[in-house]
Design an enzyme around this catalytic site. Structure first.
Site, PDB file in Angstrom:
ATOM      1  N   ASP A  54       0.788  -1.245   0.000  1.00  0.00           N
ATOM      2  CA  ASP A  54       0.000   0.000   0.000  1.00  0.00           C
ATOM      3  C   ASP A  54       0.819   1.295   0.000  1.00  0.00           C
ATOM      4  O   ASP A  54       1.806   1.408   0.737  1.00  0.00           O
ATOM      5  CB  ASP A  54      -0.847   0.100   1.283  1.00  0.00           C
ATOM      6  CG  ASP A  54      -1.590  -1.162   1.618  1.00  0.00           C
ATOM      7  OD1 ASP A  54      -1.563  -2.108   0.832  1.00  0.00           O
ATOM      8  OD2 ASP A  54      -2.196  -1.191   2.701  1.00  0.00           O
ATOM      9  N   GLU A 238     -10.503  -2.494   4.710  1.00  0.00           N
ATOM     10  CA  GLU A 238      -9.143  -1.996   4.959  1.00  0.00           C
ATOM     11  C   GLU A 238      -9.003  -0.582   4.379  1.00  0.00           C
ATOM     12  O   GLU A 238      -9.798  -0.162   3.537  1.00  0.00           O
ATOM     13  CB  GLU A 238      -8.106  -2.904   4.282  1.00  0.00           C
ATOM     14  CG  GLU A 238      -8.082  -4.326   4.819  1.00  0.00           C
ATOM     15  CD  GLU A 238      -6.967  -5.185   4.228  1.00  0.00           C
ATOM     16  OE1 GLU A 238      -6.359  -5.938   4.976  1.00  0.00           O
ATOM     17  OE2 GLU A 238      -6.707  -5.105   3.004  1.00  0.00           O
TER      18      GLU A 238
HETATM   19  C1  FRU Z   1      -3.815  -3.682   2.804  1.00  0.00           C
HETATM   20  C2  FRU Z   1      -3.163  -4.126   4.087  1.00  0.00           C
HETATM   21  C3  FRU Z   1      -3.497  -3.168   5.217  1.00  0.00           C
HETATM   22  C4  FRU Z   1      -2.362  -3.373   6.170  1.00  0.00           C
HETATM   23  C5  FRU Z   1      -1.200  -3.581   5.230  1.00  0.00           C
HETATM   24  C6  FRU Z   1      -0.169  -4.535   5.736  1.00  0.00           C
HETATM   25  O1  FRU Z   1      -3.171  -4.131   1.664  1.00  0.00           O
HETATM   26  O2  FRU Z   1      -3.551  -5.438   4.398  1.00  0.00           O
HETATM   27  O3  FRU Z   1      -4.764  -3.387   5.789  1.00  0.00           O
HETATM   28  O4  FRU Z   1      -2.165  -2.278   7.002  1.00  0.00           O
HETATM   29  O5  FRU Z   1      -1.746  -4.085   4.021  1.00  0.00           O
HETATM   30  O6  FRU Z   1       0.954  -4.542   4.914  1.00  0.00           O
END
Ligand code: FRU
Length: 536
Positions: A54, A238
């Site tokens: 992300d 998320e």
């Molecule tokens: C989304 C996610 C978030 C988390 C991160 C962990 O892709 O799962 O929810 O904070 O990636 O790398």
């Protein structure tokens, strides 16, 4: 006193050695990549090496767009999360910077956001300058492994030097996991002018929770949204994003809420859905028409392709600019860990600008590639108004490779009864990728089933053609496309339908044709641009 000062000197030395080591590591890393490896995006941001997911902490400050990102610096698969860091003055060319945040005793540094605390509400400011404050999820693997549920909490850190170095707040976590939620993460902070306080949106299992604060340190729960609306699936919600946005062409302000979901996307796996409503400083309320469109189980998507996840917007873009800018992670959790790249893994989507329009169907977002990308245009090739029946090969005419190109095309659908139209890229190995519009089904589609290597994910990557309904009813169909070595981004009908898709040809595509099959000859015109590499 002498003891104190030698301690001080020693501390400074340790910090100095640490910063030097970080900088050295970065230089080494950059030296290890030529940025020309097979499948390496040439005009998208990707880390010099190793894992990325992300985008995080996107904020604009003193002429720089910051892009932090989920990063594992020791491997090209997901692992203990850090915040990688890059900056750009134009959203197009990126400079890699040393890692901003490292895991600590409270956990890995999961996704989150950053803001400029203009009024120094946190007290972290220095020398009259506002601090940059980041808020992120602390994911405690030890607690998780021990079977506890409260392993995700929220922490903050601040920087007084334009995001170059960070100090974690000694009072972390600032939001505890009071309700034992296994999924409690990805805080996105916004300053809410009407209530004059900070608000953070946090993905909390099957809904988004909102908390308020006057100083970014003490937070109190305000409200929850979403259990009854939108797509829910086996996975959690998320990476939310709550922000005000003007309705295009009016003085009216609405609030947008992005909610990322994995799995549950329209073509499988990860995707970003959104909601439009109002926010009174405490509660997010859906616009009534919008509410009718998103009963539980139905979503409205920001991008209907398979490869745009965790989209969130930049904070603090100056009012004089006025845009709501965002980027996403150009991958999908279904296969992100195994895509066939070496040295690094994964990239961001092109930066985009969001517009809120009122359509017959209600409020909808349009997404457009940022105008700064026009700087990358090299040679161009005009396609004068012509009729296509079957196909129109452009490979010879272009004089540059279509594997890095931008196409702006207008098809007149006046006689498009049952026509299948679009663009095809191919190579000498017989691999091809098609993206276009099927008028019989009134759907856009992306077909990567013969696009190249997909042995890394036989059951997920390319088992079907990915589709998106057309919402516009215009007789003119506009396709704005970007191809970059291993990806396609389609902005159709001025951004009303967007599809982002990856592909991995075993040899770069060097041929391109337009096609209009199975119907009457179709009028088309447009321009193709060569796109220049952003890496030196
Ligand atoms: C989304 C996610 C978030 C988390 C991160 C962990 O892709 O799962 O929810 O904070 O990636 O790398």
């Amino acid at each position: 006193m002498a003891k104190n000062s030698s301690f001080f000197v020693l501390t400074l030395c340790v910090i100095g050695v640490f910063l030097y080591a970080c900088q050295e590591k970065l230089v080494e890393t950059q030296a290890r990549t030529t940025n020309t490896e097979q499948h390496r995006p040439q005009f998208h941001f990707s880390p010099a090496e190793h894992w990325m997911n992300d985008p995080n902490g996107m904020v604009y400050y003193e002429g720089e767009y910051h892009l932090f990102y989920q990063h594992y610096p020791d491997s090209s698969v997901w692992g203990p999360m850090h915040w990688g860091h890059a900056v750009s003055t134009d959203l197009v060319h990126w400079e890699h910077l040393p890692i901003a945040l490292y895991p600590d005793s409270l956990g890995f540094i999961f996704s989150g956001s950053a803001v400029i605390d203009w009024n120094n509400t946190s007290g972290f400011g220095k020398d009259g300058k506002p601090p940059m404050v980041a808020m992120f999820t602390l994911h405690n693997r030890i607690k998780e492994k021990a079977g506890q549920n409260d392993f995700e909490t929220q922490g903050i850190a601040y920087s007084n030097d334009r995001g170059r170095t960070w100090t974690k707040f000694s009072g972390n976590p600032v939001i505890a996991n009071m309700n034992n939620e296994r999924d409690f993460r990805d805080p996105k902070v916004v300053w809410v002018e009407s209530s004059k306080q900070w608000v953070v949106a946090i993905a909390t299992g099957n809904h988004i929770g909102f908390w308020g604060s006057s100083d970014l340190k003490k937070w109190s729960h305000l409200s929850d949204f979403g259990e009854e609306y939108g797509v829910h699936s086996a996975g959690a919600w998320e990476c939310p994003d709550l922000f005000p946005i003007n309705v295009d062409g009016t003085g009216e302000t609405k609030w947008g809420l992005f909610v990322n979901i994995n799995p549950g996307g329209p073509n499988g796996g990860s995707a970003t859905q959104y909601f439009i409503g109002s926010f009174d400083g405490k509660t997010f309320t859906l616009d009534p028409d919008f509410a009718a469109d998103v009963p539980k189980g139905r979503g409205i998507w920001l991008d209907e392709g398979k490869d745009n996840y965790a989209s969130v917007t930049w904070s603090d873009v100056p009012k004089s600019d006025g845009r709501r800018l965002f980027t996403g992670w150009m991958s999908n959790w279904e296969y992100a860990n195994v895509v066939p790249t070496t040295v690094w893994r994964n990239a961001s989507t092109l930066p985009r600008s969001l517009t809120l329009v009122k359509t017959e169907a209600g409020y909808r977002f349009l997404s457009q590639p940022v105008k700064e990308l026009e700087k990358l245009r090299g040679k161009s090739c005009e396609i004068p108004a012509t009729q296509i029946s079957g196909s129109l090969d452009l490979s010879e005419k272009l004089g540059f490779t279509p594997s890095r190109s931008e196409l702006i095309l207008e098809f007149d659908l006046i006689n498009a009864d049952g026509t299948n139209l679009g663009v095809e890229l191919s190579n000498s190995k017989g691999e091809y990728y098609r993206i276009g519009y099927n008028s019989a089904k009134n759907q856009f589609y992306s077909d990567r089933t013969k696009a190249g290597n997909h042995s890394f994910s036989p059951d997920k990557f390319a088992t079907s053609i990915h589709v998106a309904p057309r919402v516009s009813r215009d007789q003119t169909l506009r396709l704005h496309l970007f191809f970059d070595v291993a990806s396609a981004e389609l902005f159709a009908d001025n951004g009303a339908t967007v599809m982002t898709e990856l592909y991995f040809p075993s040899e770069e595509y060097n041929q391109v044709k337009l096609f209009a099959e199975g119907g009457n000859p179709l009028p088309v015109k447009g321009t193709v641009y060569q796109i220049q590499r952003i890496w030196k």
